[in-house]
Write a protein that holds these residues in place. Structure first.
Motif, PDB file in Angstrom:
ATOM      1  N   GLY A 274     -28.054 -31.487 -61.235  1.00 52.98           N
ATOM      2  CA  GLY A 274     -26.931 -30.663 -60.803  1.00 52.98           C
ATOM      3  C   GLY A 274     -27.229 -29.911 -59.524  1.00 52.98           C
ATOM      4  O   GLY A 274     -28.385 -29.720 -59.125  1.00 52.98           O
ATOM      5  N   VAL A 275     -26.150 -29.501 -58.863  1.00 48.75           N
ATOM      6  CA  VAL A 275     -26.228 -28.685 -57.652  1.00 48.75           C
ATOM      7  C   VAL A 275     -25.444 -27.408 -57.919  1.00 48.75           C
ATOM      8  O   VAL A 275     -24.289 -27.455 -58.351  1.00 48.75           O
ATOM      9  CB  VAL A 275     -25.642 -29.422 -56.425  1.00 48.75           C
ATOM     10  N   HIS A 276     -26.042 -26.267 -57.664  1.00 46.77           N
ATOM     11  CA  HIS A 276     -25.413 -24.976 -57.909  1.00 46.77           C
ATOM     12  C   HIS A 276     -25.116 -24.307 -56.569  1.00 46.77           C
ATOM     13  O   HIS A 276     -26.033 -24.048 -55.771  1.00 46.77           O
ATOM     14  CB  HIS A 276     -26.318 -24.083 -58.758  1.00 46.77           C
ATOM     15  N   SER A 277     -23.832 -24.065 -56.313  1.00 48.55           N
ATOM     16  CA  SER A 277     -23.435 -23.452 -55.046  1.00 48.55           C
ATOM     17  C   SER A 277     -22.057 -22.831 -55.214  1.00 48.55           C
ATOM     18  O   SER A 277     -21.205 -23.403 -55.900  1.00 48.55           O
ATOM     19  CB  SER A 277     -23.396 -24.505 -53.924  1.00 48.55           C
ATOM     20  N   PRO A 278     -21.794 -21.642 -54.629  1.00 58.16           N
ATOM     21  CA  PRO A 278     -20.446 -21.069 -54.726  1.00 58.16           C
ATOM     22  C   PRO A 278     -19.424 -21.849 -53.926  1.00 58.16           C
ATOM     23  O   PRO A 278     -18.248 -21.852 -54.261  1.00 58.16           O
ATOM     24  CB  PRO A 278     -20.629 -19.645 -54.196  1.00 58.16           C
ATOM     25  N   TRP A 279     -19.848 -22.545 -52.838  1.00 61.28           N
ATOM     26  CA  TRP A 279     -18.938 -23.368 -52.048  1.00 61.28           C
ATOM     27  C   TRP A 279     -19.737 -24.373 -51.242  1.00 61.28           C
ATOM     28  O   TRP A 279     -20.938 -24.217 -51.033  1.00 61.28           O
ATOM     29  CB  TRP A 279     -18.036 -22.522 -51.138  1.00 61.28           C
TER      30      TRP A 279
END
Length: 548
Positions: free
Chosen positions: A255-260
């Motif tokens: 997974g990749v975690h980023s707000p945008w």
């Protein structure tokens, strides 16, 4: 000659003097040991530390020094010496407890720690005075220890001014080091860039040239070499992180975690919210998602439109959907192989070919038209379930079938052939209030639950049921009555009149032929050829008259 042996160590070795206002801290370790196999009677060890900013001074801030004893094997447990540091005079005194011996082959380390090194490089001499027993007397033994302070000869403190920056153009690397070395910076791609000599600056600093900035987190290597190659090279590394890194590609297994997520050249953005994701344009307004195919559970949108500027659109008002055409708000056309709906609200429904039949919906119901015009059309169905039909006429499916028209007086049934020739109504049962006909033919039985009236000739009445004939009743066959027959007028029979049971005649009986009265098969009286024959008794109540 001292009774004990003294060694001095520094950290770092040698001590580094500060440059350009920086602070360089150091530590001094004085190792005192007994080089003999005999115990030594000792009383104290005194160490004078020069303090100030001169080249022979250790520090200008003696109050920052922390003094202690480490690694003590010189005394037994519970006999540890007393340590005293005088930060006014710069004297360290280590005093033995009474009757304490310095053990054979024992040692201890006297530590001066945490002080800032004075700014001038040079040799620092520490004066040691040892008080120990020499036979029966106490003897002072002087010892001089030396250490070196010097400017750093190797690069150090290679760092990023800010380890987290917005973009690669904001990267600033700094380090300390002598001017006698040549410096190069190696970037994450392996390319090296020579650092220009500094001009009176306090330290070294480097930033990437325009167009060579890294687009993502990068590790930089400082390479320092002597111009003549007399010393080995020095390599230091540091890492800078970017707030908005760019990647050629990303492969993530968990997974990749980023707000945008934002584009590089075109600044479109995907913003992740608690409900899912939003597509934003460069102005941070809701943007456009382009894809060959989208497989989703639910789509929530104000408008869905084709890719072309004049393509149709679908809007979603509160009562359902609205299909538009072109770029305006005109209602458009829905084309589908099949539509399954609970209801359709429309002004008209027509075939895809505009020249075929169509249906419009006035307030009164449904109009079926033909040929794409206003002419009335035809409804063809296997079954029609209606509460009512308003029509001028009804006919079978072919022109040869019978038909029905509906005048103001009721309905007319005609044959299919000919011109308005009366037809036939066939039914298992007909329930009518009145039947007006020129003639009627009953193939089987006619049952009347009410009365029957035939002009002024015949009628039936109830209570008790009876048949009234107004006029003459001609019976060409046999008339049979199971009950009483009452004739108030004349009764004339052309054939035989047979009465089974009692007969009462009030008036005159004229028999043009024979008159017979029977009791079963036996006759009682009959007339024959002008005479009356009686078989039995004759009883007359009154006068009996005979003309002969």
């Amino acid at each position: 000659m001292a009774s004990l042996h003294y060694d001095i160590l520094t950290d770092p070795a040698p001590l580094h003097v500060p440059v350009a206002g920086e602070e360089r801290r150091g530590s001094v370790y004085i190792v005192v040991s007994n080089p003999t196999v005999d115990e030594v009677i000792w009383y104290s060890i005194e160490i004078r530390v020069p303090c100030g900013q001169a080249d022979g001074d250790l520090t200008a801030h003696p109050k920052t020094i922390t003094a202690r004893v480490e690694r003590n094997t010189a005394t037994k447990q519970g006999e540890e010496p007393i340590v005293a540091w005088d930060d006014n005079t710069g004297v360290l005194t280590v005093t033995a407890r009474p009757n304490t011996l310095f053990q054979e082959a024992g040692s201890m380390a006297l530590v001066l720690d945490g002080f800032p090194v004075s700014s001038a490089s040079g040799l620092v001499l520490l004066r040691v005075t040892e008080r120990a027993a020499n036979g029966a007397r106490v003897q002072k033994n002087p010892v001089t220890l030396s250490l070196l302070k010097q400017l750093p000869k190797v690069p150090r403190n290679f760092r990023a001014k800010r380890t987290l920056v917005a973009g690669g153009q904001d990267v600033v690397l700094q380090w300390d080091g002598p001017d006698t070395l040549a410096y190069r910076i190696q970037g994450p791609d392996g390319a090296q860039e020579t650092v220009a000599p500094r001009q009176g600056a306090a330290g070294w600093q480097w930033s990437p040239t325009a167009g060579q900035e890294s687009k993502r987190d990068a590790t930089y290597t400082l390479i320092a070499t002597s111009p003549g190659g007399q010393q080995p090279g020095y390599f230091l590394t540091t890492t800078v992180h970017l707030r908005g890194p760019e990647f050629e590609s990303v492969t993530a297994t968990t997974g990749v975690h980023s707000p945008w997520v934002e584009g590089t050249t075109d600044k479109g953005r995907i913003l992740f919210t608690a409900r899912g994701a939003q597509i934003r344009d460069a102005a941070d307004d809701l943007g456009t998602l382009s894809a060959a195919r989208t497989d989703v559970e639910t789509v929530t949108a104000d408008l869905v439109r084709g890719r072309e500027s004049d393509a149709g659109s679908i809007r979603f008002p509160s009562d359902g959907i609205s299909v538009g055409r072109g770029g305006g708000n005109d209602l458009g056309t829905v084309t589908a192989d099949k539509i399954s709906v609970h209801g359709i609200n429309t002004e008209w429904v027509g075939d895809r070919d505009s020249g075929k039949g169509w249906v419009d919906f006035p307030q009164s119901g449904v109009n079926v038209r033909k040929d794409g015009k206003q002419d009335w059309g035809t409804v063809a169905a296997d079954l029609a379930d209606l509460n009512g039909i308003n029509t001028k006429w009804v006919q079978g499916r072919t022109a040869a079938d019978g038909w029905i028209e509906f005048p103001a007086s009721g309905m007319n049934v005609f044959q299919g052939a000919g011109s308005r020739q009366w037809g036939t109504v066939a039914a298992g049962k007909a329930d009518l209030n009145d039947l007006a006909t020129h003639r009627a033919q009953v193939k089987e039985r006619l049952t009347l639950q009410g009365g029957l009236s035939v002009g002024n000739v015949l009628e039936t009445q109830d209570g008790p049921p009876r048949l009234i004939v107004h006029g003459r009743l001609d019976a060409e066959g046999e008339v049979k009555a199971d009950g009483t027959v009452t004739v108030t007028g004349d009764l004339t029979t052309l054939g035989m009149l047979r009465v089974q049971g009692e007969s009462r005649l009030q008036g005159k009986v004229n028999a043009g032929a024979h008159l017979s009265v029977r009791n079963g098969d036996a006759w009682i009286m009959h007339t024959n050829d002008g005479k009356v024959a009686i078989d039995g008794d004759l009883r007359v109540h009154g006068a009996f008259r005979s003309d002969s």
